[in-house]
Enzyme design. Sequence first.
Site, PDB file in Angstrom:
ATOM      1  N   LYS A 199       0.465  -0.826  -0.043  1.00 34.88           N
ATOM      2  CA  LYS A 199       0.205  -0.032  -0.155  1.00 34.88           C
ATOM      3  C   LYS A 199       0.701   0.727  -0.119  1.00 34.88           C
ATOM      4  CE  LYS A 199      -4.181   1.810   1.547  1.00 34.88           C
ATOM      5  NZ  LYS A 199      -3.849   3.671   1.962  1.00 34.88           N
ATOM      6  N   CYS A 237      26.230  23.642  30.920  1.00 30.96           N
ATOM      7  CA  CYS A 237      26.027  22.302  31.005  1.00 30.96           C
ATOM      8  C   CYS A 237      24.952  22.259  31.886  1.00 30.96           C
ATOM      9  CB  CYS A 237      26.713  21.163  31.104  1.00 30.96           C
ATOM     10  SG  CYS A 237      26.929  19.605  30.876  1.00 30.96           S
ATOM     11  N   CYS A 243      26.841  19.770  35.008  1.00 28.68           N
ATOM     12  CA  CYS A 243      27.500  20.468  35.036  1.00 28.68           C
ATOM     13  C   CYS A 243      28.084  21.815  35.367  1.00 28.68           C
ATOM     14  CB  CYS A 243      29.056  19.812  34.589  1.00 28.68           C
ATOM     15  SG  CYS A 243      29.679  20.328  33.867  1.00 28.68           S
TER      16      CYS A 243
END
Length: 693
Positions: free
Chosen positions: A114, A412, A415
């Site tokens: 299909k 980040c 950190c």
Amino acid sequence: MGEVAKRAARLRELIDEANYRYHVLDDPTIADVRYDALMRELEEIEQAHPELRSPDSPTLRVGAKAQGEFAPVHHAKPMLSLGNAFSEQEVREFVARISTSLGEPAPSFSTEPKLDGLAISLRYEDGVFVRGATRGDGATGEDVTANLRTIRAIPLRLRGDAPKLIEVRGEVFMPRAAFEAFNARARAKGDKPLANPRNGAAGSLRQLDSRITASRPLSFYAYALGAISGWTPAPRHSGVLQQFRDFGLPVCPDVGIAVGAEGLLAYFERIGARRDKLPYDIDGVVYKLDRLDQQEAMGFVSRAPRWALAHKFPAQEQTTRVEAIDVQVGRTGAITPVARLAPVNVAGVVVTNATLHNADQIARLDVRVGDSVIVRRAGDVIPEVVSVVLDERPRDDDGTPLNPPFSMPTSCPVCGSDVVREEGEVAARCTGELFCPAQRKQSLIHFASRRAMDIEGLGDRLIDDLVELGYLSTVADLYRLTLDDFLEMRRRADQRDGTVPETAKGGKVASKWAQNLLDSIAGSRATTLERVLFALGIRDVGESTAKTLARHFGSLDALMSADEAQLLDVPDVGPVVARRIATFFHEAHNREVIAKLRAAGVAWAEGPPQRSTEGPLVGKTVVLTGALSGMSRDLAGDRLEALGAKVSGSVSKKTSFVVAGEAAGSKLEKAIELGVEVWDEARLLDFLDKHAQ
Ligand code: IVH
């Protein structure tokens, strides 16, 4: 017929033949350039002799300027839809219904992928393509003839004995590879890419300027008949598909024949297993009773035939809402934005997160918190956000979006170290390699490895446990661990895993492993500068670069205070690596860890930079390229440096000479281009021999 008219007819024949071989037989015989040359020649003839233009000329495929809107087209035979099935049960019921009605225990079916494109109807009169239309509501579609003409898979004239009238139904689609290539080009040009091949096909056919359609890589497969006259179809659908091929109409190569419900389900499985590798998108398979007389006997319910069924795969795409956009930090510091979603079931799995890949992707999608988005989960692939439903974006009364565009964080989220995205890189990265908890395990594994600090016995598993149970944050913590720490850690790990505590076997605490480990950690304190530099895990600073850096700067402090320009002076350090080193040492978190390593007693010999200030090559810059057979490039570099040379990684006008080994590539080319002296290996060996110290 005049010569020119004959030539034009011949050119059309050749071009049609080429299309037929390519699209129907899948066996191209002429190269693209030849095809283009034939087209150009025909185009020139038609320009000079407009009376020779014919309605089936392939030159019409280039498209034409906008006309008005699309005229409505009434379908002589309605374009039907298909009943859907999502389960084996429904397929069995479908076959049972047919078996019972026909009194035929094992009816055969045509089985077909299909195709996930756009249904269209092509009308050929006396073999010539005269009109093409979209499905529309099934009774009336839109005239998209000009656009369809641009699709090379659609023949403008049928081959062989043509019926007086034949309407051919089929699917226009964008092959997956063509879709990917199209999008890659669009992105390179800064254009908006297509959301998926289906939208690509639909959007392309709806262009009012067919020159745009002509630029889209569309294809076509025929799969059904519409109105006909003056022609007898084969008694079976599979035979009709063969008649289509004979007419020069492409038919999907993955169609088949199957008998009974089990045959259909086996086909469904087979195609499903190949789905991701098929060159076109599908959303299921279609079963059609093969015998046309049986089709007729079954008839229709509302607007769908009772002799056909679409057996669909679970939808791979769903719409849901973005509740938040977070970023994840990978083990190597790569920052990946992730959409947190209102839970939605996609192809049988509840999806709550979808990747947004990177900043570019976010900008392309312009996805914001609160947006409705289409998410896709294909096979084993991580779910991703495909597009935003802009109409549903939350807005205030003035129409201003309630939420701002998302921007990547500059520090980040794990950190707090700086996040940088280097030129030419797609990923943004946390620069706190030594410090960032997300990168901890990775940096510890590398730090302890044999060629770095060589801490025997500190393997990946142990590092996992030490980090997970909170004994280690950074590499510097290694040197603070005590015997009791190790034993306690092991006890807790055993408890956590429900394993028999090895430490307590036979009533005796096994502690030898911990003592050995402590010894090797202690032993790693006395090391060399190059090992420490390598152990820090600065991206792209491998052993050999670490060694060169150690020799060039002589001390860690000298290296840490070097700027990019000074780093570029180092042999083998190019701009990317120079930037990485500078960024690494610029990050205060990394410097802290280094200070802690020193405080923990990690020590190495430092000395003045070792660059020979005498020798025959003082003041000369040398580049080594290609493979040497007599010695490694490193060794050759060492010996050249010992003679006073500066060994560099890139060729410039300032290069004194290039030593080119086996299979030397672009650096050699550059040297030749700049007129830089080139030595072969023999000359190098000869020179080193003569100046052996
Ligand atoms: S036959 C009377 N065959 O499915 C049967 N349709 O719901 C008419 N489709 O919009 C359709 N692949 O676009 C048929 N091999 C195939 C098909 C197919 C895709 C689509 C078609 C149509 C829809 C019908």
